[in-house]
Write a protein that holds these residues in place. Structure first.
Motif, PDB file in Angstrom:
ATOM      1  N   ALA A   1      20.607 -20.581  11.203  1.00 46.90           N
ATOM      2  CA  ALA A   1      20.542 -20.367   9.757  1.00 46.90           C
ATOM      3  C   ALA A   1      19.759 -21.468   9.057  1.00 46.90           C
ATOM      4  O   ALA A   1      19.091 -21.222   8.044  1.00 46.90           O
ATOM      5  N   ASP A   2      19.847 -22.701   9.576  1.00 44.02           N
ATOM      6  CA  ASP A   2      19.120 -23.809   8.957  1.00 44.02           C
ATOM      7  C   ASP A   2      18.632 -24.760  10.044  1.00 44.02           C
ATOM      8  O   ASP A   2      18.951 -24.604  11.224  1.00 44.02           O
ATOM      9  N   ALA A   3      17.849 -25.766   9.638  1.00 41.11           N
ATOM     10  CA  ALA A   3      17.269 -26.710  10.598  1.00 41.11           C
ATOM     11  C   ALA A   3      17.175 -28.091   9.963  1.00 41.11           C
ATOM     12  O   ALA A   3      16.937 -28.212   8.754  1.00 41.11           O
ATOM     13  N   PRO A   4      17.372 -29.159  10.749  1.00 37.74           N
ATOM     14  CA  PRO A   4      17.169 -30.508  10.217  1.00 37.74           C
ATOM     15  C   PRO A   4      15.679 -30.757   9.997  1.00 37.74           C
ATOM     16  O   PRO A   4      14.846 -30.412  10.833  1.00 37.74           O
ATOM     17  N   CYS A   5      15.348 -31.340   8.846  1.00 41.49           N
ATOM     18  CA  CYS A   5      13.938 -31.558   8.492  1.00 41.49           C
ATOM     19  C   CYS A   5      13.721 -32.980   7.979  1.00 41.49           C
ATOM     20  O   CYS A   5      14.586 -33.549   7.304  1.00 41.49           O
ATOM     21  N   LEU A   6      12.553 -33.534   8.303  1.00 40.75           N
ATOM     22  CA  LEU A   6      12.109 -34.785   7.702  1.00 40.75           C
ATOM     23  C   LEU A   6      11.201 -34.418   6.537  1.00 40.75           C
ATOM     24  O   LEU A   6      10.222 -33.679   6.710  1.00 40.75           O
TER      25      LEU A   6
ATOM     26  N   SER B   1      10.938 -39.260   4.682  1.00 37.82           N
ATOM     27  CA  SER B   1      12.296 -39.763   4.527  1.00 37.82           C
ATOM     28  C   SER B   1      12.897 -40.154   5.866  1.00 37.82           C
ATOM     29  O   SER B   1      12.560 -39.578   6.902  1.00 37.82           O
ATOM     30  N   MET B   2      13.795 -41.132   5.850  1.00 39.21           N
ATOM     31  CA  MET B   2      14.438 -41.590   7.076  1.00 39.21           C
ATOM     32  C   MET B   2      15.584 -40.675   7.505  1.00 39.21           C
ATOM     33  O   MET B   2      15.888 -40.558   8.675  1.00 39.21           O
ATOM     34  N   ASP B   3      16.205 -40.025   6.551  1.00 40.45           N
ATOM     35  CA  ASP B   3      17.348 -39.159   6.837  1.00 40.45           C
ATOM     36  C   ASP B   3      16.908 -37.702   6.867  1.00 40.45           C
ATOM     37  O   ASP B   3      16.179 -37.244   5.974  1.00 40.45           O
ATOM     38  N   ALA B   4      17.361 -36.988   7.899  1.00 39.40           N
ATOM     39  CA  ALA B   4      17.013 -35.572   8.015  1.00 39.40           C
ATOM     40  C   ALA B   4      17.791 -34.753   6.987  1.00 39.40           C
ATOM     41  O   ALA B   4      18.977 -34.994   6.730  1.00 39.40           O
ATOM     42  N   LEU B   5      17.108 -33.767   6.399  1.00 38.24           N
ATOM     43  CA  LEU B   5      17.712 -32.884   5.420  1.00 38.24           C
ATOM     44  C   LEU B   5      17.901 -31.501   6.039  1.00 38.24           C
ATOM     45  O   LEU B   5      16.978 -30.965   6.653  1.00 38.24           O
ATOM     46  N   SER B   6      19.084 -30.941   5.936  1.00 35.51           N
ATOM     47  CA  SER B   6      19.336 -29.606   6.464  1.00 35.51           C
ATOM     48  C   SER B   6      18.803 -28.569   5.476  1.00 35.51           C
ATOM     49  O   SER B   6      19.241 -28.508   4.326  1.00 35.51           O
TER      50      SER B   6
ATOM     51  N   GLU C   1      19.244 -24.917  25.624  1.00 39.07           N
ATOM     52  CA  GLU C   1      20.060 -25.723  26.523  1.00 39.07           C
ATOM     53  C   GLU C   1      20.669 -26.941  25.833  1.00 39.07           C
ATOM     54  O   GLU C   1      21.842 -27.251  26.013  1.00 39.07           O
ATOM     55  N   VAL C   2      19.863 -27.670  25.049  1.00 39.80           N
ATOM     56  CA  VAL C   2      20.345 -28.937  24.465  1.00 39.80           C
ATOM     57  C   VAL C   2      20.234 -28.985  22.952  1.00 39.80           C
ATOM     58  O   VAL C   2      20.588 -29.994  22.334  1.00 39.80           O
ATOM     59  N   GLY C   3      19.733 -27.925  22.327  1.00 41.99           N
ATOM     60  CA  GLY C   3      19.595 -27.928  20.873  1.00 41.99           C
ATOM     61  C   GLY C   3      18.274 -28.528  20.425  1.00 41.99           C
ATOM     62  O   GLY C   3      17.463 -28.979  21.231  1.00 41.99           O
ATOM     63  N   LEU C   4      18.055 -28.554  19.122  1.00 42.70           N
ATOM     64  CA  LEU C   4      16.818 -29.101  18.563  1.00 42.70           C
ATOM     65  C   LEU C   4      16.855 -30.622  18.605  1.00 42.70           C
ATOM     66  O   LEU C   4      17.781 -31.248  18.091  1.00 42.70           O
ATOM     67  N   ILE C   5      15.853 -31.220  19.230  1.00 41.33           N
ATOM     68  CA  ILE C   5      15.805 -32.677  19.367  1.00 41.33           C
ATOM     69  C   ILE C   5      14.963 -33.298  18.255  1.00 41.33           C
ATOM     70  O   ILE C   5      15.371 -34.259  17.613  1.00 41.33           O
ATOM     71  N   GLU C   6      13.776 -32.765  18.021  1.00 46.08           N
ATOM     72  CA  GLU C   6      12.863 -33.320  17.023  1.00 46.08           C
ATOM     73  C   GLU C   6      12.924 -32.489  15.742  1.00 46.08           C
ATOM     74  O   GLU C   6      12.626 -31.296  15.762  1.00 46.08           O
ATOM     75  N   PRO C   7      13.310 -33.077  14.593  1.00 47.24           N
ATOM     76  CA  PRO C   7      13.387 -32.320  13.343  1.00 47.24           C
ATOM     77  C   PRO C   7      12.014 -31.775  12.938  1.00 47.24           C
ATOM     78  O   PRO C   7      10.969 -32.287  13.353  1.00 47.24           O
ATOM     79  N   LEU C   8      12.038 -30.740  12.100  1.00 47.63           N
ATOM     80  CA  LEU C   8      10.799 -30.226  11.533  1.00 47.63           C
ATOM     81  C   LEU C   8      10.305 -31.198  10.464  1.00 47.63           C
ATOM     82  O   LEU C   8      11.073 -32.008   9.935  1.00 47.63           O
ATOM     83  N   SER C   9       9.022 -31.127  10.141  1.00 49.52           N
ATOM     84  CA  SER C   9       8.455 -31.954   9.075  1.00 49.52           C
ATOM     85  C   SER C   9       8.021 -31.034   7.943  1.00 49.52           C
ATOM     86  O   SER C   9       7.239 -30.102   8.163  1.00 49.52           O
ATOM     87  N   VAL C  10       8.532 -31.275   6.742  1.00 54.64           N
ATOM     88  CA  VAL C  10       8.252 -30.405   5.604  1.00 54.64           C
ATOM     89  C   VAL C  10       7.850 -31.240   4.391  1.00 54.64           C
ATOM     90  O   VAL C  10       8.084 -32.448   4.343  1.00 54.64           O
ATOM     91  N   THR C  11       7.249 -30.555   3.401  1.00 50.11           N
ATOM     92  CA  THR C  11       6.939 -31.214   2.134  1.00 50.11           C
ATOM     93  C   THR C  11       8.202 -31.267   1.277  1.00 50.11           C
ATOM     94  O   THR C  11       9.232 -30.676   1.610  1.00 50.11           O
ATOM     95  N   GLN C  12       8.109 -31.975   0.203  1.00 52.20           N
ATOM     96  CA  GLN C  12       9.205 -31.963  -0.752  1.00 52.20           C
ATOM     97  C   GLN C  12       9.312 -30.565  -1.357  1.00 52.20           C
ATOM     98  O   GLN C  12       8.368 -29.768  -1.302  1.00 52.20           O
TER      99      GLN C  12
END
Length: 293
Positions: free
Chosen positions: A82-87, A9-14, A45-56
């Motif tokens: 508590a959560d993370a942005p994911c592709l 997906s193009m949009d990251a999911l929390s 220092e700057v937070g998470l830059i690259e989202p995680l990659s997960v299955t549906q």
């Protein structure tokens, strides 16, 4: 380009960290490794830059299987996220996206560090984010100081130690170009190789006009021999460079002519009966794909 679909997906999911299931066990000693410390420092220092990659999401649940980002997941958990942005991948293939990434060359990294510092990021903050000593950031920032543009151009796609720049700065422009040409052609862009060429460099081609200290374990006679061999090698390199284009053209023409010659059944039979060693050489030329073969 029709019919090609995106793999994720193009949009990251929390996604809550509790709903992300690792697909492999963390290796022993991970928490003390340099890579782990760098990722942790960067996220702090700057937070998470690259989202995680997960299955549906797994059927009848809100849980996702983690495809890529296991170290980031552990760090986020340790830091209390508590959560993370994911592709979200659109298929079930266990694919490691990082294995398809072209790593930054050393000079690209230099420009990125320079740009960050010019925009107000302090070297100390960069060092903390990358979990390295601030002197390492300074070396990266001044990587091309004293390096001629021609030598930098030849190194632009390479990964190499910043110590090579320190060695090259002691040489004049023409000698820098010669040394980089030799290192690149030998595919040995290392500090040891650069220092060996520095010792073999005539005094008139050095910035300070005097020879460097002797290399440990190398006698004066060996240094003199190295200088002679280096001069000879540079002459051969220049000669090959000047004739390479014509040699490649000649090889292509010869391959084409010999291929057609041996496709003639009568000619091929005659040569195999009368000159088998010549036929063997012709066949080698036909199979050749590069000059170094």
């Amino acid at each position: 380009m029709t019919g090609i679909t995106l793999g994720f997906s193009m949009d990251a999911l929390s996604v809550p960290l509790t709903n992300i299931l690792p697909s492999r066990k963390a290796p022993e000693g991970l928490a003390t490794s340099r890579k782990f410390k760098q990722i942790r420092s960067s996220i702090e220092e700057v937070g998470l830059i690259e989202p995680l990659s997960v299955t549906q999401a797994i059927k009848k649940s809100s849980q996702h299987m983690l495809l890529d980002g296991h170290i980031r997941l552990i760090v986020l958990s340790d830091l209390g996220y508590a959560d993370a942005p994911c592709l979200v991948a659109k298929d079930d293939e266990g694919y490691t996206y990082n294995s398809r990434i072209n790593r930054l060359s050393t000079i690209q990294e230099h420009f990125m560090i320079r740009r960050a510092i010019e925009r107000g990021v302090s070297p100390e903050r960069l060092a903390k984010a990358l979990s390295v000593d601030v002197s390492h950031i300074i070396k990266k920032m001044t990587l091309l100081d004293g390096i001629c543009p021609e030598a930098a151009e030849m190194l632009k796609d390479r990964q190499f130690s910043a110590e090579i720049s320190r060695v090259l700065r002691k040489m004049k422009t023409t000698r820098q170009v010669e040394c980089v040409e030799l290192m690149v052609s030998a595919n040995t862009v290392t500090t040891a190789y650069a220092e060996a060429m520095l010792v073999a460099t005539p005094a008139e081609l050095l910035v300070e006009g005097k020879k460097p200290q002797k290399m440990t374990g190398v006698s004066q006679e060996q240094i003199a021999k190295m200088e002679r061999e280096m001069a000879n090698l540079q002459g051969q390199y220049k000669m090959v460079e000047q004739t390479y284009g014509q040699d490649v053209l000649n090889l292509v023409l010869a391959k084409g002519y010999l291929t057609k010659l041996l496709e003639n059944g009568a000619v091929a039979r005659y040569l195999r009966q009368r000159q088998p060693e010549v036929v063997a050489e012709f066949e080698l030329i036909i199979k050749t794909t590069a000059l170094d073969q």
